[in-house]
Enzyme design. Sequence first.
Site, PDB file in Angstrom:
ATOM      1  N   GLU A  19       0.886  -1.185  -0.088  1.00 19.21           N
ATOM      2  CA  GLU A  19       0.091   0.124  -0.122  1.00 19.21           C
ATOM      3  C   GLU A  19       0.904   1.327  -0.036  1.00 19.21           C
ATOM      4  OE1 GLU A  19      -1.227   1.735   3.593  1.00 19.21           O
ATOM      5  OE2 GLU A  19      -1.035  -0.113   4.795  1.00 19.21           O
ATOM      6  N   ASP A 133     -18.459   2.934  12.577  1.00 20.99           N
ATOM      7  CA  ASP A 133     -17.204   2.941  11.534  1.00 20.99           C
ATOM      8  C   ASP A 133     -16.218   1.632  11.976  1.00 20.99           C
ATOM      9  OD1 ASP A 133     -14.715   3.638  10.708  1.00 20.99           O
ATOM     10  OD2 ASP A 133     -14.194   5.263  12.136  1.00 20.99           O
ATOM     11  N   ASP A 137     -11.214  -2.098   4.871  1.00 16.98           N
ATOM     12  CA  ASP A 137      -9.948  -2.984   4.872  1.00 16.98           C
ATOM     13  C   ASP A 137     -10.729  -4.506   5.050  1.00 16.98           C
ATOM     14  OD1 ASP A 137      -8.545  -0.800   4.603  1.00 16.98           O
ATOM     15  OD2 ASP A 137      -7.323  -1.232   6.196  1.00 16.98           O
ATOM     16  N   LYS A 154      -4.686  -2.330  13.801  1.00 17.35           N
ATOM     17  CA  LYS A 154      -4.250  -1.244  14.818  1.00 17.35           C
ATOM     18  C   LYS A 154      -4.923  -1.299  16.000  1.00 17.35           C
ATOM     19  CE  LYS A 154      -4.964   0.912  11.317  1.00 17.35           C
ATOM     20  NZ  LYS A 154      -5.418   1.740  10.311  1.00 17.35           N
TER      21      LYS A 154
HETATM   22  N1  PSU Z   1      -1.176   1.525   9.543  1.00 19.50           N
HETATM   23  C1  PSU Z   1      -0.352   2.259   9.972  1.00 19.50           C
HETATM   24  N2  PSU Z   1      -0.324   3.723   9.100  1.00 19.50           N
HETATM   25  C2  PSU Z   1      -1.415   3.859   8.356  1.00 19.50           C
HETATM   26  C3  PSU Z   1      -2.452   2.894   8.132  1.00 19.50           C
HETATM   27  C4  PSU Z   1      -2.495   1.860   8.754  1.00 19.50           C
HETATM   28  O1  PSU Z   1       0.473   2.326  10.531  1.00 19.50           O
HETATM   29  O2  PSU Z   1      -1.359   4.736   7.600  1.00 19.50           O
HETATM   30  C5  PSU Z   1      -3.490   2.865   7.074  1.00 19.50           C
HETATM   31  C6  PSU Z   1      -3.606   1.843   6.179  1.00 19.50           C
HETATM   32  O3  PSU Z   1      -3.584   2.260   4.880  1.00 19.50           O
HETATM   33  C7  PSU Z   1      -5.128   1.385   6.541  1.00 19.50           C
HETATM   34  C8  PSU Z   1      -5.737   2.456   6.785  1.00 19.50           C
HETATM   35  O4  PSU Z   1      -5.720   0.567   5.431  1.00 19.50           O
HETATM   36  O5  PSU Z   1      -5.112   3.337   7.556  1.00 19.50           O
HETATM   37  C9  PSU Z   1      -7.278   2.370   7.463  1.00 19.50           C
HETATM   38  O6  PSU Z   1      -7.763   3.296   7.614  1.00 19.50           O
HETATM   39  P1  PSU Z   1      -9.489   3.437   8.052  1.00 19.50           P
HETATM   40  O7  PSU Z   1      -9.321   2.855   9.661  1.00 19.50           O
HETATM   41  O8  PSU Z   1      -9.643   4.766   7.746  1.00 19.50           O
HETATM   42  O9  PSU Z   1     -10.023   2.549   7.244  1.00 19.50           O
HETATM   43 MN    MN Z   2     -13.435   4.336   8.955  1.00 22.26          MN
END
Ligand code: PSU
Ligand code: MN
Length: 298
Positions: A19, A133, A137, A154
């Site tokens: 990514e 939310d 992914d 995360k």
């Molecule tokens: N983990 C990191 N840095 C990031 C992300 C994940 O350490 O920037 C990013 C990834 O691209 C992941 C996204 O797909 O955050 C998920 O965002 P959201 O929670 O808004 O779906």
């Molecule tokens: Mn989101």
Amino acid sequence: MGARMSAMTTSSGPMVAMESTIFSHLGLPSPFNKEGLERCAAAIRNGGAEPMLTAVLDGTAHVGIDLEANAEQICGPARKVAARDVAVAVAQGWSYGATTVSASLMLAANAGLSVFATGGIGGVHRGWPDTGDVSADLGAIARHQMITVSAGAKVFLDLAATLERLETDSVPVLGWKTDDFPAFHARSSGLSVPHRVDSAEEVARIARAHWSLDGGGILVVAPVPEDDAIAFDELSRAVDQALGEADKAGVTGAAITPVVLGALADATDGSSIPTNLALAENNARVAAEIAVALAAND
Ligand code: PSU
Ligand code: MN
């Protein structure tokens, strides 16, 4: 007219998709993002596979980018592109759309790749019953026939709910040489993985079986290397602080992840950043091993 797509699939050998969000200003601060990109690409190459970075550049969706020539742009300011945004970014000619896990899987699967390396996936956010939310992914992992390698989800997410959702979506979650579901910067979240694997060949066999039954994606979770890990207790305190700050700032939706990651770096006095680099590099290494095993099985 179809979307402008560029897949530099020159090699027919093992390939690992990556990514770009994590390497942009949205993911890691400068100059660590550039270091991360170099270390991940090198880990994939050293493992005998080709790194295939995904991104939207000047309205073209790429799978496989000349990293040396484009490092400046890749590691610069970007607009976040999740799966819902890919078509818009292409049609509106965005100069740099940095792909998240969901967008990368969409593009890489479309280009015929099978293995993808990231840092930590998005998942079910805390407080999701109120906000709804849930990261795109998870849906993308379930849908596309790709193996995603991550250090778990995360840590500021609801990890138990994230595992529940993966089960509902019938995603095999495989602990890489571990019985524990990792918590990104920490080696264990205290939750168990449903299955453990101990070799890349085992992952390749599972993938073949899953795909022969028309299954979707597979999630391999690899804990951050011991020397670079943050203890779960310390991490939990930092996460609570970071979430509190994001809440006070009134951040919602797609902006939450970049803001919380930044606050987390502050709350850990910057120590979350080398951990983040180490886990991304480790995932890239594991992904290359799996891509090589998968190609040998072809
Ligand atoms: N983990 C990191 N840095 C990031 C992300 C994940 O350490 O920037 C990013 C990834 O691209 C992941 C996204 O797909 O955050 C998920 O965002 P959201 O929670 O808004 O779906
Ligand atoms: Mn989101």
